[in-house]
Design a protein around this motif. Structure first.
Motif, PDB file in Angstrom:
ATOM      1  N   PHE A  73       0.844  -1.186   0.000  1.00 58.09           N
ATOM      2  CA  PHE A  73       0.000   0.000   0.000  1.00 58.09           C
ATOM      3  C   PHE A  73       0.884   1.242   0.000  1.00 58.09           C
ATOM      4  CE2 PHE A  73      -2.208  -3.416   2.125  1.00 58.09           C
ATOM      5  CZ  PHE A  73      -3.467  -3.397   1.552  1.00 58.09           C
ATOM      6  N   ASN A  74       0.258   2.388  -0.193  1.00 57.33           N
ATOM      7  CA  ASN A  74       0.990   3.652  -0.123  1.00 57.33           C
ATOM      8  C   ASN A  74       1.577   3.833   1.272  1.00 57.33           C
ATOM      9  OD1 ASN A  74       0.322   4.301  -2.729  1.00 57.33           O
ATOM     10  ND2 ASN A  74      -1.497   5.442  -2.137  1.00 57.33           N
ATOM     11  N   PHE A  75       2.643   4.580   1.338  1.00 56.92           N
ATOM     12  CA  PHE A  75       3.298   4.962   2.592  1.00 56.92           C
ATOM     13  C   PHE A  75       3.875   3.766   3.352  1.00 56.92           C
ATOM     14  CE2 PHE A  75      -0.109   8.072   1.783  1.00 56.92           C
ATOM     15  CZ  PHE A  75       0.708   9.127   1.401  1.00 56.92           C
ATOM     16  N   ARG A 125       2.967   0.462   3.873  1.00 55.91           N
ATOM     17  CA  ARG A 125       2.245  -0.612   4.561  1.00 55.91           C
ATOM     18  C   ARG A 125       2.299  -1.884   3.726  1.00 55.91           C
ATOM     19  NH1 ARG A 125      -3.919   0.091   6.044  1.00 55.91           N
ATOM     20  NH2 ARG A 125      -4.167  -1.082   4.146  1.00 55.91           N
ATOM     21  N   GLU A 126       2.560  -3.014   4.382  1.00 63.29           N
ATOM     22  CA  GLU A 126       2.677  -4.307   3.707  1.00 63.29           C
ATOM     23  C   GLU A 126       1.846  -5.339   4.461  1.00 63.29           C
ATOM     24  OE1 GLU A 126       6.814  -5.332   3.849  1.00 63.29           O
ATOM     25  OE2 GLU A 126       7.434  -3.438   2.966  1.00 63.29           O
ATOM     26  N   TRP A 171       4.808  -1.831   8.708  1.00 60.89           N
ATOM     27  CA  TRP A 171       5.068  -0.547   8.065  1.00 60.89           C
ATOM     28  C   TRP A 171       6.543  -0.530   7.730  1.00 60.89           C
ATOM     29  CZ3 TRP A 171       1.530   3.062   6.736  1.00 60.89           C
ATOM     30  CH2 TRP A 171       0.264   2.934   7.299  1.00 60.89           C
ATOM     31  N   CYS A 220      12.169  -0.308  -4.194  1.00 59.78           N
ATOM     32  CA  CYS A 220      11.134   0.666  -4.553  1.00 59.78           C
ATOM     33  C   CYS A 220      11.703   1.976  -5.080  1.00 59.78           C
ATOM     34  CB  CYS A 220      10.237   0.953  -3.349  1.00 59.78           C
ATOM     35  SG  CYS A 220       9.301  -0.472  -2.830  1.00 59.78           S
ATOM     36  N   TYR A 248      12.557  -0.203 -10.003  1.00 62.18           N
ATOM     37  CA  TYR A 248      11.593  -0.892  -9.148  1.00 62.18           C
ATOM     38  C   TYR A 248      11.538  -2.378  -9.490  1.00 62.18           C
ATOM     39  CZ  TYR A 248       7.306  -2.600  -7.184  1.00 62.18           C
ATOM     40  OH  TYR A 248       6.409  -3.352  -6.495  1.00 62.18           O
ATOM     41  N   ILE A 286       2.745  -1.997 -11.422  1.00 62.76           N
ATOM     42  CA  ILE A 286       3.449  -0.871 -10.802  1.00 62.76           C
ATOM     43  C   ILE A 286       4.618  -0.460 -11.692  1.00 62.76           C
ATOM     44  CG2 ILE A 286       4.855  -0.145  -8.829  1.00 62.76           C
ATOM     45  CD1 ILE A 286       3.076  -1.884  -7.063  1.00 62.76           C
ATOM     46  N   LYS A 338       3.349   1.645 -14.561  1.00 63.20           N
ATOM     47  CA  LYS A 338       3.034   3.007 -14.134  1.00 63.20           C
ATOM     48  C   LYS A 338       4.303   3.835 -13.952  1.00 63.20           C
ATOM     49  CE  LYS A 338      -1.315   1.994 -11.776  1.00 63.20           C
ATOM     50  NZ  LYS A 338      -2.013   1.973 -10.476  1.00 63.20           N
ATOM     51  N   HIS A 378       5.250   7.181 -16.063  1.00 65.78           N
ATOM     52  CA  HIS A 378       5.570   8.429 -15.359  1.00 65.78           C
ATOM     53  C   HIS A 378       6.960   8.939 -15.763  1.00 65.78           C
ATOM     54  CE1 HIS A 378       5.476  11.462 -12.254  1.00 65.78           C
ATOM     55  NE2 HIS A 378       6.655  11.039 -11.826  1.00 65.78           N
TER      56      HIS A 378
END
Length: 123
Positions: free
Chosen positions: A13-15, A17-18, A31, A54, A59, A78, A81, A85
């Motif tokens: 997840f963002n920030f 979290r796994e 985290w 990451c 990545y 991912i 993306k 970007h």
């Protein structure tokens, strides 16, 4: 992903979290604010290792089972993306350089005007 008769699932997840699941049961959540790392698990009789990088320019999330590469990329979407970007950023890089040069020129002009006014108005 199937490992022997077990379903192994990974969620990122963002920030940082796994979550890690075996057969639908949460086995670990954490985290993590590091850009790289290794996670190790025992699933049945198998040793499972996940290598994560990451850093946007490089990545990957690889899965090893018993020290053999099982999946080169756990999250190919991912990677797509990130590449899209990066391509967009390359397209606007010349404009960013021009904007930076403009800002530097403005700062130099402001300093020059300030110095000129101080010298001119000095008694």
């Amino acid at each position: 992903m199937k490992i022997d008769n077990h379903l192994f699932e990974v969620e990122f997840f963002n920030f940082g979290r796994e979550k890690y699941y075996v057969d639908g049961q949460l086995i670990e959540k954490r985290w993590n604010l590091y850009f790289t790392g290794t996670r190790k698990f025992k699933i049945g009789s198998r040793d499972v290792q996940i290598n994560i990088n990451c850093i946007p320019t490089n990545y990957y999330c690889q899965l090893f089972v018993d020290n053999k590469l099982h999946a080169e990329q756990l999250f190919p979407e991912i990677n797509k993306k990130i590449k899209i970007h990066a391509e967009k950023r390359k397209a606007i890089e010349p404009r960013i350089k021009v904007a930076k040069a403009f800002i530097v020129a403005l700062v130099i002009c402001a300093i020059a005007v300030t110095v000129y006014n101080e010298v001119r108005l000095a008694p």
